[in-house]
Design a protein around this motif. Structure first.
Motif, PDB file in Angstrom:
ATOM      1  N   GLN A 112      -4.028 -27.381  34.919  1.00 42.89           N
ATOM      2  CA  GLN A 112      -3.454 -26.757  36.134  1.00 42.89           C
ATOM      3  C   GLN A 112      -1.930 -26.823  36.113  1.00 42.89           C
ATOM      4  O   GLN A 112      -1.276 -26.783  37.141  1.00 42.89           O
TER       5      GLN A 112
ATOM      6  N   ASP B 184      -6.312 -15.221  40.554  1.00 42.40           N
ATOM      7  CA  ASP B 184      -7.367 -14.529  39.807  1.00 42.40           C
ATOM      8  C   ASP B 184      -7.361 -14.893  38.329  1.00 42.40           C
ATOM      9  O   ASP B 184      -7.963 -14.210  37.504  1.00 42.40           O
ATOM     10  N   LEU B 185      -6.687 -15.985  37.987  1.00 47.21           N
ATOM     11  CA  LEU B 185      -6.648 -16.440  36.598  1.00 47.21           C
ATOM     12  C   LEU B 185      -8.034 -16.880  36.142  1.00 47.21           C
ATOM     13  O   LEU B 185      -8.766 -17.497  36.903  1.00 47.21           O
ATOM     14  N   LEU B 186      -8.377 -16.531  34.892  1.00 50.07           N
ATOM     15  CA  LEU B 186      -9.591 -17.051  34.284  1.00 50.07           C
ATOM     16  C   LEU B 186      -9.168 -18.177  33.347  1.00 50.07           C
ATOM     17  O   LEU B 186      -8.306 -17.973  32.501  1.00 50.07           O
ATOM     18  N   GLN B 187      -9.744 -19.353  33.503  1.00 49.68           N
ATOM     19  CA  GLN B 187      -9.379 -20.466  32.626  1.00 49.68           C
ATOM     20  C   GLN B 187     -10.571 -20.860  31.765  1.00 49.68           C
ATOM     21  O   GLN B 187     -11.362 -21.719  32.151  1.00 49.68           O
ATOM     22  N   LEU B 188     -10.672 -20.204  30.615  1.00 53.22           N
ATOM     23  CA  LEU B 188     -11.749 -20.538  29.690  1.00 53.22           C
ATOM     24  C   LEU B 188     -11.529 -21.934  29.097  1.00 53.22           C
ATOM     25  O   LEU B 188     -12.472 -22.666  28.832  1.00 53.22           O
ATOM     26  N   HIS B 189     -10.274 -22.289  28.885  1.00 54.20           N
ATOM     27  CA  HIS B 189      -9.912 -23.619  28.388  1.00 54.20           C
ATOM     28  C   HIS B 189      -8.903 -24.226  29.357  1.00 54.20           C
ATOM     29  O   HIS B 189      -7.689 -24.105  29.148  1.00 54.20           O
ATOM     30  N   PRO B 190      -9.380 -24.837  30.429  1.00 53.47           N
ATOM     31  CA  PRO B 190      -8.454 -25.389  31.428  1.00 53.47           C
ATOM     32  C   PRO B 190      -7.815 -26.684  30.926  1.00 53.47           C
ATOM     33  O   PRO B 190      -8.282 -27.784  31.225  1.00 53.47           O
TER      34      PRO B 190
ATOM     35  N   ARG C  87      -9.586  -9.421  40.387  1.00 52.76           N
ATOM     36  CA  ARG C  87     -10.866  -9.824  39.785  1.00 52.76           C
ATOM     37  C   ARG C  87     -11.774 -10.506  40.792  1.00 52.76           C
ATOM     38  O   ARG C  87     -12.986 -10.513  40.664  1.00 52.76           O
ATOM     39  N   LEU C  88     -11.137 -11.113  41.797  1.00 48.69           N
ATOM     40  CA  LEU C  88     -11.916 -11.884  42.773  1.00 48.69           C
ATOM     41  C   LEU C  88     -12.744 -10.984  43.690  1.00 48.69           C
ATOM     42  O   LEU C  88     -13.540 -11.476  44.486  1.00 48.69           O
TER      43      LEU C  88
ATOM     44  N   THR D 298     -13.985 -22.369  36.933  1.00 49.50           N
ATOM     45  CA  THR D 298     -12.667 -21.975  36.418  1.00 49.50           C
ATOM     46  C   THR D 298     -12.491 -20.464  36.355  1.00 49.50           C
ATOM     47  O   THR D 298     -11.632 -19.967  35.645  1.00 49.50           O
ATOM     48  N   GLY D 299     -13.313 -19.728  37.100  1.00 50.22           N
ATOM     49  CA  GLY D 299     -13.024 -18.308  37.290  1.00 50.22           C
ATOM     50  C   GLY D 299     -13.635 -17.352  36.295  1.00 50.22           C
ATOM     51  O   GLY D 299     -13.240 -16.191  36.253  1.00 50.22           O
ATOM     52  N   CYS D 300     -14.585 -17.795  35.481  1.00 49.35           N
ATOM     53  CA  CYS D 300     -15.226 -16.846  34.565  1.00 49.35           C
ATOM     54  C   CYS D 300     -16.052 -15.840  35.356  1.00 49.35           C
ATOM     55  O   CYS D 300     -16.500 -16.132  36.472  1.00 49.35           O
TER      56      CYS D 300
ATOM     57  N   HIS E 140     -18.815 -22.544  30.971  1.00 51.97           N
ATOM     58  CA  HIS E 140     -18.958 -24.005  31.068  1.00 51.97           C
ATOM     59  C   HIS E 140     -20.322 -24.412  31.592  1.00 51.97           C
ATOM     60  O   HIS E 140     -20.528 -25.537  31.995  1.00 51.97           O
TER      61      HIS E 140
ATOM     62  N   THR F 266      -7.191 -24.704  41.859  1.00 49.33           N
ATOM     63  CA  THR F 266      -6.458 -25.240  40.715  1.00 49.33           C
ATOM     64  C   THR F 266      -6.105 -26.706  40.930  1.00 49.33           C
ATOM     65  O   THR F 266      -5.597 -27.358  40.032  1.00 49.33           O
TER      66      THR F 266
END
Lengths: 573, 194
Positions: free
Chosen positions: A103, A127-133, B89-90, B125-127, B144, B191
């Motif tokens: 973060q 709206d961020l996508l965090q595939l690897h946070p 996207r949301l 995490t927003g996928c 995940h 976050t």
């Protein structure tokens, strides 16, 4: 008076006397990081991701030894306030510690006391996508702290105050580009590579002016039309072919070359991007002044297994056939330990041998190092293919370490795991998963009769043979620190332990149960003559993912508590 | 790069037309209104269009939602202006048709002919990709591995997600599913680090 109090006083003085007094009344004593210091880091400091440009993860400090490690105790700890994978090393410059967290936070702390000096937190898009946070750390130069962000910015902070000096938007996160690595700093350039291979990006490494943040060069890891290697891609596959660059490069100042590990080609099955796919799953040598690619070695062509060769080879010189080789040593995700030669004109294959069970390669060309595959072990569209090691490979991102005193390479490996993939093509959509598989049919399995998964391996660079191995029942996600005192420090297991091993024998000499699983890169430093070992504990990302897969096929449920804490240890007198 | 060969988007055409007839200030206002409409969360009476794939931006009808899935990932669309709310996207909505008798009472009250609607963005995490388990009525996030029970208000069954997917009430109008309310809960993820 604490450092924090000093900062408050300094701020008050500044308010009265005006900004011109800021430097004179600076809140902390800070030593500028020069290029010379980066080339020859003092033993009491940890100035970059792996401690030195060679990427060894080695501290020459020798106060803590196998004899006294049992007396290691926590000196201070600091809660980061966030969850997910805490992977960054505590980076230390003359008593000031910088740590990044998921973060997009950066903490500056008094390395001896743990008192907070400043905190930076970037506001991330909703709206961020965090595939690897995660984030893997800062880089230092002058009085600046550099951090690359998960929303594709490169930011320079004032090392004394945390104030943003510049913030360069490097790319559009909505198209799947993001950064997780600690930048590399050399020759007044800040260099980063992009993540996003699972989202169909076209990878690159980019250099920026360290003073201004202005772009200096950008080099794609997939050659464009007219560039050498473009013909190793079919059709338009190069436009969305992945080849991320996940981790900090290592740097040879004599050759003026930085060495970057590159990710797999996208999507996963190789028949969806026919050809060798340069420079996927490779190491590339980039001139830090110009960004030009001066050489490469592709570990395996037309990747089909998600075997990112994310790790950067370590710069280790070794003897081969009576000759000293200026080497690149890489324990690969593909399960082979690669030894290469770094030269001004390129990278030359030396030898390779498996360090875990590898059932895909049938042979390695002794001159070029090019592997031949068992076609039945190569995932493709419409077929269910099982292969070992699995998609997390023999070793994933956690960096290996090298100790010049033992002349051993330490590898955090995973053995006995296999994956099953069913290829299924799907159209590319910007910012969306682009894996090319029938996801619900993906599974992981353990080899028949296997008694363990994790292995901490030590490889003797003099003989090229394995010296010892310490095994762990479950997966191992522990970055390596090794020290002049003859120790190897590593966490990486789901039992929350952080451990020390005798570097020569592999005997475990100490362990401490932290708050969460330790997937942080450990570092060591000294203040006022006392040696400390520091690490972040905070489970998440791929360690968590692998555990979930293990639980699925074992029908178990493993709870590893989340939440990040910075730990600092020293020997109790 | 030249503009030769470009196919101007609908909004570009609108901007050019308005720029000629009404002046650039007015065009700017309209663009701002467009942008606001595109950013806005699903509004009551919005229709749904496919968010991607070969049928991107096509209207979602009852025929597109067979019993027991698979779910469709959609964006809401203003029925009057035909503006698709795809700026964020949301705004993506997951639609799937389930046997109403399998739904718990709260979920059934929000459903229309068994069709349930949820935010299509994982609260971890927003996928926004989903693997469908029809027998269980469960979606699993491949990033995940969080699992949500769509029969029971998208309750978290497994994985790291801290909370359920926000639900969206639905109605049927003119034979198509439409938005019947607003998201119950905030789409997206935290976050942290406050």
């Amino acid at each position: 008076m604490s450092v924090r109090t000093l900062a408050v006083v300094a701020a008050a003085v500044t308010a009265v006397l005006g900004p011109a007094m800021l430097a004179a009344q600076s809140p902390i004593s800070y030593t500028a990081v020069t290029e010379q210091r980066l080339l020859n880091p003092e033993p009491n400091n940890w100035l970059m991701y792996r401690g030195n440009y060679a990427g060894w993860g080695y501290s020459p400090l020798d106060q803590i030894t196998p004899a006294n490690a049992k007396n290691l105790v926590p000196v201070w700890s600091f809660s980061t306030g966030v969850t997910e994978g805490h992977q960054a090393p505590p980076i230390v410059n003359n008593g000031v510690m910088f740590v990044t967290t998921p973060q997009q936070q950066v903490f500056a702390l008094n390395a001896r006391t743990g008192d907070l000096i400043w905190r930076y937190k970037k506001e991330l898009p909703e709206d961020l996508l965090q595939l690897h946070p995660t984030n893997r750390g800062v880089a230092l130069l002058g009085e600046r702290v550099y951090v690359a962000t998960v929303d594709a910015h490169l930011v320079a902070l004032d090392a004394r105050t945390g104030k943003v000096l510049w913030d360069t938007t490097v790319d559009d996160y909505k198209n799947g580009y993001y950064f997780t690595m600690a930048p590399l700093v050399a020759k007044n350039k800040v260099m980063i590579g992009t993540s996003g291979g699972e989202l169909g990006i076209r990878g690159y490494v980019a250099g920026f002016d360290a003073e201004t943040g202005k772009p200096a060069w950008k080099t794609h890891t997939i050659p464009g039309p007219g560039e050498p290697g473009h013909d190793t891609w079919s059709g338009d596959a190069w436009k969305t072919g992945g080849v991320s660059v996940w981790l900090t490069a290592h740097y040879d100042p004599q050759l003026n070359l930085s060495f970057w590990g590159t990710g797999n080609a996208a999507p996963w099955p190789g028949d969806m991007h026919a050809g060798d796919n340069l420079y996927s799953s490779s190491v590339i040598a980039i001139d830090v002044d110009t960004g030009k690619i001066r050489g490469h070695h592709q570990y395996h062509w037309n990747d089909s297994w998600d075997w990112d060769e994310v790790s950067t080879p370590l710069l280790i010189d070794f003897t081969k056939d009576g000759r000293t080789v200026k080497g690149l040593v890489h324990p690969g995700r593909n399960g082979y330990l690669w030894r290469l030669e770094r030269q001004a004109g390129g990278i030359k294959f030396v030898d390779a041998r498996p360090f875990v069970t590898q059932e895909v390669f049938t042979k390695i060309d002794p001159v070029t190092g090019r592997p031949t595959y068992d076609p039945e072990r190569k995932p493709r569209a419409g077929a269910s293919v099982t292969f070992c090691p699995g998609l997390w490979g023999g070793k994933d991102w956690p960096p290996a370490g090298y100790n010049p005193k033992t002349n051993y390479l330490y590898v955090p490996a995973n053995e006995n795991l296999c994956s099953t993939l069913v290829g299924q093509a799907a159209p590319y959509e910007a910012g969306k998963l682009f894996l090319g598989i029938d996801r619900p049919k993906t599974s992981m399995s353990q080899r028949q009769g296997a008694t363990h998964i994790g292995e901490l391996q030590a490889w003797d660079m003099a003989t090229g043979k394995k010296a010892w191995a310490h095994t762990f029942q479950d997966g191992l996600w522990g970055p390596i620190l090794t020290t002049g005192g003859g120790l190897v420090f590593m966490g990486g297991t789901n039992d929350r332990n952080f451990r020390a091993f005798d570097a020569k024998t592999g005997a475990k000499v100490w362990e401490y149960k932290t708050n969460s699983g330790v997937t942080g890169v450990p570092s060591s430093f000294a203040v006022d003559g006392v040696q400390y070992v520091a690490v972040q504990s905070g489970w998440g990302v791929d360690a968590q993912r692998m555990q979930a897969r293990l639980d699925t096929f074992r029908n178990t449920k493993t709870e590893v508590p989340q939440g990040g804490v910075i730990w600092v240890f020293a020997v109790r007198n | 790069m030249t503009r030769q060969g470009w196919s101007p988007a609908r909004r570009d055409v609108l901007r050019l037309a308005l720029g000629a007839g009404l002046g650039f200030c007015a065009a700017g206002r309209v663009d701002a209104q467009d942008a606001g409409a595109r950013r806005a969360r699903p509004q009551p009476n919005d229709r749904f269009v496919f968010a991607g794939g070969l049928r991107k931006n096509e209207l979602v009808t009852l025929a597109d939602l067979p019993p027991d899935g698979p779910p469709a990932v959609t964006y809401p669309m203003d029925p009057a202006t035909k503006i698709v709310r795809d700026e964020s996207r949301l705004n993506q909505v997951l639609l799937v048709r389930l046997d109403p008798s399998r739904l718990n009472s709260d979920t059934r009250a929000r459903a229309a002919e068994g069709i349930v609607g949820y935010s299509a963005v994982c609260t971890h995490t927003g996928c926004d990709a989903w693997d469908w388990q029809p027998a269980a009525g469960v979606v699993k996030c491949p990033c995940h591995f969080s699992e949500f029970d769509l029969k029971n208000g998208a309750q978290v069954l497994n994985g790291p997600a801290p909370r359920r997917l926000p639900a969206l009430p639905l109605r049927i109008v003119d034979g198509v599913p439409v938005v019947g309310g607003v998201f119950i809960g905030r789409p997206g993820f935290e976050t942290g680090g406050g």
